[in-house]
Scaffold this motif. Structure first.
Motif, short mmCIF file in Angstrom:
data_model
loop_
_atom_site.label_atom_id
_atom_site.label_comp_id
_atom_site.label_asym_id
_atom_site.label_seq_id
_atom_site.Cartn_x
_atom_site.Cartn_y
_atom_site.Cartn_z
N ALA A 1 33.92 -6.72 -29.81
CA ALA A 1 33.37 -6.31 -30.88
C ALA A 1 32.01 -6.75 -31.42
O ALA A 1 31.04 -5.86 -31.30
CB ALA A 1 34.15 -6.69 -32.28
N ASP A 2 31.49 -7.86 -30.95
CA ASP A 2 30.25 -8.56 -31.24
C ASP A 2 29.36 -7.90 -30.24
O ASP A 2 28.24 -7.27 -30.57
CB ASP A 2 30.25 -9.80 -30.95
N LYS A 3 29.77 -7.62 -28.90
CA LYS A 3 28.85 -6.93 -27.78
C LYS A 3 28.53 -5.29 -28.05
O LYS A 3 27.59 -4.92 -27.90
CB LYS A 3 29.45 -7.03 -26.26
N LEU A 4 29.62 -4.70 -28.59
CA LEU A 4 29.36 -3.45 -29.01
C LEU A 4 28.63 -3.26 -30.27
O LEU A 4 27.56 -2.60 -30.03
CB LEU A 4 30.79 -2.73 -29.75
N LEU A 5 28.61 -4.20 -31.19
CA LEU A 5 27.58 -4.25 -32.52
C LEU A 5 26.25 -4.47 -31.75
O LEU A 5 25.27 -3.64 -32.26
CB LEU A 5 28.12 -4.91 -33.40
N VAL A 6 26.06 -5.27 -31.09
CA VAL A 6 24.57 -5.72 -30.80
C VAL A 6 24.00 -4.73 -29.79
O VAL A 6 22.80 -4.37 -29.93
CB VAL A 6 24.87 -7.22 -30.15
N SER A 7 24.82 -4.47 -28.78
CA SER A 7 24.31 -3.30 -27.88
C SER A 7 23.96 -2.16 -28.44
O SER A 7 22.96 -1.48 -28.18
CB SER A 7 25.26 -3.22 -26.66
N ALA A 8 25.05 -1.56 -29.22
CA ALA A 8 24.76 -0.25 -30.05
C ALA A 8 23.49 -0.47 -30.94
O ALA A 8 22.43 0.61 -30.87
CB ALA A 8 25.80 0.10 -30.96
N ARG B 1 11.11 0.75 -31.59
CA ARG B 1 10.90 -0.65 -32.34
C ARG B 1 11.02 -1.79 -31.59
O ARG B 1 10.97 -2.75 -31.68
CB ARG B 1 11.54 -0.33 -33.64
N LEU B 2 11.81 -1.38 -30.23
CA LEU B 2 12.15 -2.64 -29.25
C LEU B 2 11.93 -2.04 -27.87
O LEU B 2 12.37 -0.93 -27.66
CB LEU B 2 13.37 -2.97 -29.48
N PRO B 3 11.19 -2.90 -27.10
CA PRO B 3 10.84 -2.30 -25.85
C PRO B 3 12.36 -2.44 -25.01
O PRO B 3 13.01 -3.11 -25.25
CB PRO B 3 10.04 -3.42 -25.30
N ALA B 4 12.33 -1.50 -24.02
CA ALA B 4 13.83 -1.47 -23.41
C ALA B 4 14.08 -2.51 -22.59
O ALA B 4 15.18 -3.20 -22.60
CB ALA B 4 13.65 -0.15 -22.57
N TRP B 5 12.99 -3.23 -22.00
CA TRP B 5 13.21 -4.44 -21.28
C TRP B 5 13.87 -5.60 -21.94
O TRP B 5 14.79 -6.21 -21.33
CB TRP B 5 12.13 -4.82 -20.40
N ILE B 6 13.77 -5.59 -23.08
CA ILE B 6 14.27 -6.71 -24.07
C ILE B 6 15.66 -6.35 -24.41
O ILE B 6 16.62 -7.25 -24.24
CB ILE B 6 13.53 -6.86 -25.50
N ALA B 7 15.88 -4.94 -24.64
CA ALA B 7 17.56 -4.43 -24.86
C ALA B 7 18.33 -4.91 -23.60
O ALA B 7 19.42 -5.29 -23.55
CB ALA B 7 17.44 -3.11 -25.39
N ILE B 8 17.51 -4.65 -22.36
CA ILE B 8 18.40 -4.66 -20.97
C ILE B 8 18.61 -6.41 -20.97
O ILE B 8 19.76 -6.64 -20.67
CB ILE B 8 17.45 -4.07 -20.07
N LEU B 9 17.58 -7.04 -21.28
CA LEU B 9 17.68 -8.55 -20.85
C LEU B 9 18.86 -9.09 -21.89
O LEU B 9 19.74 -9.78 -21.18
CB LEU B 9 16.51 -9.31 -21.23
N ILE B 10 18.92 -8.52 -22.94
CA ILE B 10 19.74 -9.35 -23.99
C ILE B 10 21.17 -8.64 -23.58
O ILE B 10 22.07 -9.50 -23.63
CB ILE B 10 19.58 -8.78 -25.40
N ILE B 11 21.35 -7.53 -23.43
CA ILE B 11 22.71 -6.89 -23.05
C ILE B 11 23.32 -7.50 -21.57
O ILE B 11 24.29 -7.80 -21.48
CB ILE B 11 22.57 -5.49 -22.98
N SER B 12 22.31 -7.59 -20.66
CA SER B 12 22.51 -8.41 -19.40
C SER B 12 23.19 -9.58 -19.62
O SER B 12 23.92 -10.06 -18.99
CB SER B 12 21.47 -8.17 -18.63
#
Length: 192
Positions: free
Chosen positions: A80-87, A97-108
């Motif tokens: 549930a946490d991963k779904l919320l944060v990733s979404a 509002r957020l660079p894609a590389w940051i989202a990829i880094l955090i989700i990875s």
């Protein structure tokens, strides 16, 4: 199904609600400061996100206090946490509002630590969240809310709080991920 698991399931159901309001960006009410607009729907999305994020601590507290820890809850809570944060991260990229590389880094990082936890669980080892991981989670929530609100209300004073928190979030995410793997390297040795 116990109360803690119901709260976790409710968090999963809040994910599309957050995303709907966040991406809808309906301007039934909006605030514009320094050419940055925050819509009413973004504010609602941030509020629902805060409620969903707070429910993570609540379901864990209830499960421990009432001794309601189940395999189902142990599996579902981090999912549930991963779904919320990733979404939310992906939506923030969509909103530019957020660079894609940051989202990829955090989700990875989230997937890598989840994988480590799964390996540990197969060996009968439970990996508790470290202090730095708890700070990472708190920082992620603050940063994502600031980005969802387009730096409102801090934009009144012209301070780039959302940008600052975004980079603090990146540093703590990387640090906590490395910390998990360094402190638990024996788990990787056991499985090789």
């Amino acid at each position: 199904m116990n109360l803690a698991n119901r709260i976790t399931i409710a968090r999963i159901f809040l994910v599309p609600v957050v995303i709907l309001f966040l991406l809808l960006r309906y301007q039934f009410w909006a605030v514009t400061i320094n050419n940055q607009t925050t819509t009413g729907s973004e504010m609602i999305a941030a509020l629902v996100f805060i409620v969903a994020a707070a429910s993570d601590g609540l379901d864990g507290y209830i499960a421990r206090k009432r001794r309601l820890i189940t395999r189902f809850g142990t599996f579902l809570d981090p999912l549930a946490d991963k779904l919320l944060v990733s979404a939310v991260l992906i939506s923030l990229v969509e909103m530019q509002r957020l660079p894609a590389w940051i989202a990829i880094l955090i989700i990875s990082r989230e997937f890598a630590v989840t994988g480590l936890r799964l390996i540990a669980a197969a060996e009968g080892i439970v990996l508790a969240a470290s202090r730095i991981a708890k700070w990472k989670t708190f920082t992620q929530i603050v940063a994502m809310v600031a980005l969802m609100l387009n730096n409102f209300p801090v934009s009144y004073v012209g301070f780039p709080f959302a940008d600052l928190m975004m980079y603090v979030m990146v540093v703590l995410t990387v640090w906590s991920g490395v910390d998990y793997f360094v402190k638990n390297k024996q788990i990787m040795d056991v499985t090789s």
